[in-house]
Structure formats: C-alpha cells, structure tokens
Design a protein around this motif. Structure first.
Motif, PDB file in Angstrom:
ATOM      1  N   LEU A 197      20.116  68.048  58.200  1.00  0.00           N
ATOM      2  CA  LEU A 197      21.241  67.129  58.020  1.00  0.00           C
ATOM      3  C   LEU A 197      22.522  67.699  58.607  1.00  0.00           C
ATOM      4  CD1 LEU A 197      20.626  65.843  54.378  1.00  0.00           C
ATOM      5  CD2 LEU A 197      20.275  64.593  56.504  1.00  0.00           C
ATOM      6  N   ILE A 198      22.729  68.994  58.421  1.00  0.00           N
ATOM      7  CA  ILE A 198      23.934  69.644  58.953  1.00  0.00           C
ATOM      8  C   ILE A 198      23.893  69.660  60.484  1.00  0.00           C
ATOM      9  CG2 ILE A 198      25.177  71.840  59.141  1.00  0.00           C
ATOM     10  CD1 ILE A 198      24.350  72.331  56.185  1.00  0.00           C
ATOM     11  N   GLN A 199      22.720  69.986  61.037  1.00  0.00           N
ATOM     12  CA  GLN A 199      22.584  70.066  62.493  1.00  0.00           C
ATOM     13  C   GLN A 199      22.757  68.702  63.162  1.00  0.00           C
ATOM     14  OE1 GLN A 199      18.707  71.846  62.844  1.00  0.00           O
ATOM     15  NE2 GLN A 199      19.496  73.947  62.794  1.00  0.00           N
ATOM     16  N   THR A 200      22.439  67.639  62.431  1.00  0.00           N
ATOM     17  CA  THR A 200      22.483  66.295  63.026  1.00  0.00           C
ATOM     18  C   THR A 200      23.636  65.456  62.489  1.00  0.00           C
ATOM     19  OG1 THR A 200      20.991  65.396  61.329  1.00  0.00           O
ATOM     20  CG2 THR A 200      19.983  66.322  63.313  1.00  0.00           C
ATOM     21  N   LYS A 201      24.586  66.084  61.821  1.00  0.00           N
ATOM     22  CA  LYS A 201      25.650  65.335  61.136  1.00  0.00           C
ATOM     23  C   LYS A 201      26.498  64.506  62.098  1.00  0.00           C
ATOM     24  CE  LYS A 201      28.899  69.253  61.076  1.00  0.00           C
ATOM     25  NZ  LYS A 201      29.956  68.654  61.878  1.00  0.00           N
ATOM     26  N   ASP A 202      26.619  64.924  63.356  1.00  0.00           N
ATOM     27  CA  ASP A 202      27.434  64.170  64.312  1.00  0.00           C
ATOM     28  C   ASP A 202      26.591  63.354  65.290  1.00  0.00           C
ATOM     29  OD1 ASP A 202      29.887  65.141  63.322  1.00  0.00           O
ATOM     30  OD2 ASP A 202      29.642  67.007  64.432  1.00  0.00           O
ATOM     31  N   ALA A 203      25.270  63.370  65.088  1.00  0.00           N
ATOM     32  CA  ALA A 203      24.381  62.652  66.012  1.00  0.00           C
ATOM     33  C   ALA A 203      24.222  61.200  65.581  1.00  0.00           C
ATOM     34  CB  ALA A 203      23.020  63.337  66.059  1.00  0.00           C
ATOM     35  N   GLU A 204      24.389  60.294  66.507  1.00  0.00           N
ATOM     36  CA  GLU A 204      24.201  58.875  66.218  1.00  0.00           C
ATOM     37  C   GLU A 204      22.726  58.537  66.092  1.00  0.00           C
ATOM     38  OE1 GLU A 204      26.136  56.637  69.219  1.00  0.00           O
ATOM     39  OE2 GLU A 204      28.105  57.502  68.859  1.00  0.00           O
ATOM     40  N   GLU A 207      15.664  61.940  68.083  1.00  0.00           N
ATOM     41  CA  GLU A 207      14.348  61.646  68.615  1.00  0.00           C
ATOM     42  C   GLU A 207      13.396  61.357  67.457  1.00  0.00           C
ATOM     43  OE1 GLU A 207      11.582  63.098  72.327  1.00  0.00           O
ATOM     44  OE2 GLU A 207      13.190  64.382  71.583  1.00  0.00           O
ATOM     45  N   LEU A 208      12.531  60.391  67.660  1.00  0.00           N
ATOM     46  CA  LEU A 208      11.646  59.932  66.599  1.00  0.00           C
ATOM     47  C   LEU A 208      10.760  61.046  66.072  1.00  0.00           C
ATOM     48  CD1 LEU A 208      10.716  57.576  64.903  1.00  0.00           C
ATOM     49  CD2 LEU A 208       9.246  56.848  66.781  1.00  0.00           C
ATOM     50  N   SER A 209      10.317  61.945  66.952  1.00  0.00           N
ATOM     51  CA  SER A 209       9.465  63.062  66.507  1.00  0.00           C
ATOM     52  C   SER A 209      10.198  63.941  65.501  1.00  0.00           C
ATOM     53  CB  SER A 209       9.026  63.903  67.715  1.00  0.00           C
ATOM     54  OG  SER A 209      10.151  64.388  68.429  1.00  0.00           O
ATOM     55  N   ASP A 210      11.509  64.165  65.711  1.00  0.00           N
ATOM     56  CA  ASP A 210      12.293  64.965  64.773  1.00  0.00           C
ATOM     57  C   ASP A 210      12.473  64.241  63.448  1.00  0.00           C
ATOM     58  OD1 ASP A 210      12.638  67.027  66.602  1.00  0.00           O
ATOM     59  OD2 ASP A 210      14.420  66.108  67.474  1.00  0.00           O
ATOM     60  N   ILE A 245      15.639  56.754  66.898  1.00  0.00           N
ATOM     61  CA  ILE A 245      16.090  55.865  65.822  1.00  0.00           C
ATOM     62  C   ILE A 245      17.376  56.458  65.248  1.00  0.00           C
ATOM     63  CG2 ILE A 245      13.791  54.999  65.233  1.00  0.00           C
ATOM     64  CD1 ILE A 245      13.782  56.919  62.851  1.00  0.00           C
ATOM     65  N   PRO A 246      18.151  55.681  64.498  1.00  0.00           N
ATOM     66  CA  PRO A 246      19.370  56.232  63.901  1.00  0.00           C
ATOM     67  C   PRO A 246      19.056  57.439  63.016  1.00  0.00           C
ATOM     68  CG  PRO A 246      19.388  53.851  63.739  1.00  0.00           C
ATOM     69  CD  PRO A 246      18.032  54.231  64.250  1.00  0.00           C
ATOM     70  N   THR A 247      19.903  58.425  63.081  1.00  0.00           N
ATOM     71  CA  THR A 247      19.705  59.643  62.312  1.00  0.00           C
ATOM     72  C   THR A 247      19.599  59.335  60.818  1.00  0.00           C
ATOM     73  OG1 THR A 247      21.042  60.787  63.963  1.00  0.00           O
ATOM     74  CG2 THR A 247      20.613  61.970  61.912  1.00  0.00           C
ATOM     75  N   SER A 248      18.544  59.893  60.195  1.00  0.00           N
ATOM     76  CA  SER A 248      18.264  59.731  58.751  1.00  0.00           C
ATOM     77  C   SER A 248      17.900  58.307  58.357  1.00  0.00           C
ATOM     78  CB  SER A 248      19.447  60.217  57.903  1.00  0.00           C
ATOM     79  OG  SER A 248      19.657  61.594  58.081  1.00  0.00           O
ATOM     80  N   ALA A 249      17.479  57.500  59.337  1.00  0.00           N
ATOM     81  CA  ALA A 249      17.058  56.128  59.011  1.00  0.00           C
ATOM     82  C   ALA A 249      15.854  56.134  58.074  1.00  0.00           C
ATOM     83  CB  ALA A 249      16.730  55.369  60.292  1.00  0.00           C
ATOM     84  N   LEU A 250      14.899  57.029  58.329  1.00  0.00           N
ATOM     85  CA  LEU A 250      13.715  57.098  57.477  1.00  0.00           C
ATOM     86  C   LEU A 250      14.076  57.539  56.063  1.00  0.00           C
ATOM     87  CD1 LEU A 250      10.991  58.534  59.871  1.00  0.00           C
ATOM     88  CD2 LEU A 250      11.078  56.275  58.832  1.00  0.00           C
ATOM     89  N   GLN A 251      15.040  58.436  55.958  1.00  0.00           N
ATOM     90  CA  GLN A 251      15.490  58.866  54.628  1.00  0.00           C
ATOM     91  C   GLN A 251      16.009  57.676  53.826  1.00  0.00           C
ATOM     92  OE1 GLN A 251      18.672  61.710  54.677  1.00  0.00           O
ATOM     93  NE2 GLN A 251      19.111  61.437  52.514  1.00  0.00           N
ATOM     94  N   ILE A 252      16.803  56.844  54.476  1.00  0.00           N
ATOM     95  CA  ILE A 252      17.356  55.664  53.805  1.00  0.00           C
ATOM     96  C   ILE A 252      16.238  54.744  53.329  1.00  0.00           C
ATOM     97  CG2 ILE A 252      18.731  53.572  54.150  1.00  0.00           C
ATOM     98  CD1 ILE A 252      20.424  55.127  56.124  1.00  0.00           C
ATOM     99  N   LEU A 253      15.259  54.496  54.211  1.00  0.00           N
ATOM    100  CA  LEU A 253      14.196  53.552  53.874  1.00  0.00           C
ATOM    101  C   LEU A 253      13.279  54.098  52.783  1.00  0.00           C
ATOM    102  CD1 LEU A 253      13.390  52.366  57.498  1.00  0.00           C
ATOM    103  CD2 LEU A 253      14.569  51.073  55.721  1.00  0.00           C
TER     104      LEU A 253
END
Length: 335
Positions: A197-204, A207-210, A245-253
């Motif tokens: 989350l910290i590493q991707t905090k500024d990423a819109e 990559e889906l694999s990540d 996909i949007p960062t942390s989209a899977l977390q939200i779902l």
C-alpha cells in the motif's frame, strides 16, 4: 487571452515584423522607391500594426467583446481605431511617395482606404497572437485538469487505508490473546500488505498480476479473520501482462463482500475472481444475514468515482437473488 505578453509572444511578433519588413524592402527595391519611403513607410507600418494589436488584443476585445458583450460599441470603436491608424499609415505612405495632395481620393474612398490599411495591419499579427494564446490556454487547462484529476484520485485512494487498518487491528487484537503464533504470522502478512500500500500510494493503476498477488495475501488475512465462513478462488483465463486495474480495487471489492454478507455457520460465502478478456468479474453468493461492520462509504461508490477519472468504461453491478456480481473493466495503458 492573457493580459501580459511572455517572451515567446515577443519573439513571435519580432519574427513576424522582421519577415514582413524584409518582404516590404524587397518590394520597394523592385519598385525603385525612394530612400524616404524606406525610412518612413516601414517603421510607420510596424508601429501602426503594433498599436492596433495592443489596442484590440489587450483592451478592446477583452473589455467590450468578452467581458461586457457590448458588441455594437465594440464595432464602432474598432472601426474608429482601424480608420485612425490606417489613415496614419496611408497618409505617411502617400506623403513619402511625393504624391500631390490635390490628388487624394474622395472622402468616402479615403475612409475605405483608411479602413483597408488598418484591417490589413491588424489582422495577421493579431490572428497569430490570438491563436498562440488559445493553444497556450488549452495546454494550461489540460495541465490543471490533470492535476485536479490526480488530486481527486489521491483523495479517493486515501479513503481506503483507515477502513483497512481499523478492521485488521481489531482482528490482530483478538489473535494476540487467543493464538500468539497466529498473531505473529498475521502481523507479518499485514506488514507485507502495508508495504504494498505504501509503495503504491501514489499510483493510479497497478498491473493486474501485482493486484492479484496482493489479493491473495489479503484473502489470507480474511480467512484468518473469519475461518471457514468464506471461500475464495481465482480463475485466470488470460495473460495478466500489460493488464491494469485501479490500485487496491480488489481490496475494495473483497471488503465489500465481507461487509454485506455474513455466513450463517452452515452455508459458506463463496467468492470467485474471474479474469476474462477486458473484464475482471467478482461473483459471490449472498446470505440472508448481514454483517454488522460499520460502512465508511468507501466501497463501490469509491471505485465508480475512480473509474470516471481513469476510463471511459463503467463498472457493471448485477445484484441477483442468490448472488452478487461486479464487472470491472481491465485498463490497457496507451503507450
């Protein structure tokens, strides 16, 4: 049009008047004009043109055509200045050419001459300047909209973290007393997820694999938290390379599923993450029991808002009697 000229504006005008002056000198040489005409005509035409450009571009158009929309007054004042400065240029050229004053055109024809000279001196340089300012304004607007878009995305991303932390700290607190070894493993997984989350905090987008790898770690936390109440499976029908996909989209779902579905102890809440061409589909069975967890309003509404800023595609939600499906578009970045 901005009220101040920048360096490139001065450069553009300087280049324009240099070229037009050279063309005028060439024409005078071919016409065998006198030295007086060089000395008078060229400087006067440049001065007249500059005066008209500044009057129309920085006073007349902004004040009467744009701000107050007084078009009739703008027309009369504009014609006056065109005739006045066009008259100066015409009279200067007429005098430097050693013409006799008794051969001046009639008054009506003279007014049209003045207007024609003024319009010719104004039109091209003002058109160049206005065109340049228009594209500069468009570029600035795009930059402002991009910055606004990035700020909105960061705001929406920041809404996720407090909800995520609140839920998992509660679970960790319970594990510390009941199963210390499990609490240690849970803490390690939680630290890995927060590192992501910290590493991707500024990423819109990511990559889906990540995001799938993140989801697998996140599913571990949920299975630790809820035991056998929930069952998860991931089906990959396409390559995950160059898919976003949007960062942390899977977390939200995934959070959304737990938030709105609670197992009755008999029926397991089954969730499938299906990755097809162009779409990521999350399907879960529904329960009649509802989770008592507090909603922070950061679920599907959050994801919908982010997709409005990232893609022309929209999320599809299918709320059926026994299952709930969410289709989220997979984004391909334009290179």
């Amino acid at each position: 049009m901005h009220t101040k000229l920048n360096k490139t504006d001065y450069l553009l005008l300087g280049l324009f008047y240099s070229i037009t002056s050279l063309i005028q000198i060439r024409d005078y040489i071919l016409s065998e004009n006198t030295l007086l005409e060089y000395v008078i005509d060229i400087p006067v035409s440049v001065i007249v043109s500059l005066c008209l450009v500044f009057i129309f571009g920085f006073w007349l158009i902004p004040k009467y055509a744009i701000s107050s929309k007084r078009y009739l007054l703008f027309t009369f004042i504009g014609i006056f200045f065109l005739c006045f400065f066009g008259g100066i240029e015409f009279i200067a050229g007429y005098w430097s050419g050693n013409n006799t004053w008794d051969k001046l055109p009639s008054f009506n024809n003279l007014i049209f001459k003045f207007l024609d000279y003024g319009a010719e001196s104004l039109s091209f340089p003002l058109g160049l300047l206005l065109t340049k300012k228009f594209y500069e304004g468009k570029t600035e607007l795009i930059s402002v909209e991009k910055e606004k878009k990035e700020n909105e995305l960061k705001l929406l991303r920041s809404q996720i973290d407090p909800h995520f932390l609140f839920n998992n700290l509660n679970t960790l607190d319970s594990l510390i007393d009941s199963d210390p070894s499990k609490a240690k493993e849970y803490t390690n997984k939680l630290s890995l997820i927060y590192r992501y989350l910290i590493q991707t905090k500024d990423a819109e987008v990511m990559e889906l694999s990540d995001e799938i790898e993140f989801a697998e770690n996140y599913i571990f936390l949920m299975k630790t938290r809820f035991g056998s109440d929930y069952e998860f499976s991931i089906e990959k029908n396409i390559s995950l390379n160059d898919q976003f996909i949007p960062t942390s989209a899977l977390q939200i779902l995934l959070e959304n599923i737990v938030k709105h579905n609670k197992s009755d102890g008999i029926n397991v809440i089954k969730t499938t993450i299906l990755i097809n061409e162009g779409w990521l589909i999350i399907t879960n069975t529904k329960s009649t029991l509802k989770s008592k967890e507090e909603s922070f309003g950061t679920g599907l509404d959050n994801l919908r808002a982010r997709y409005k800023l990232l893609s022309d595609e929209k999320i599809q939600v299918h709320d059926m009697e026994k299952k709930f499906e969410v289709f989220i578009p997979i984004i391909r970045l334009t290179k």
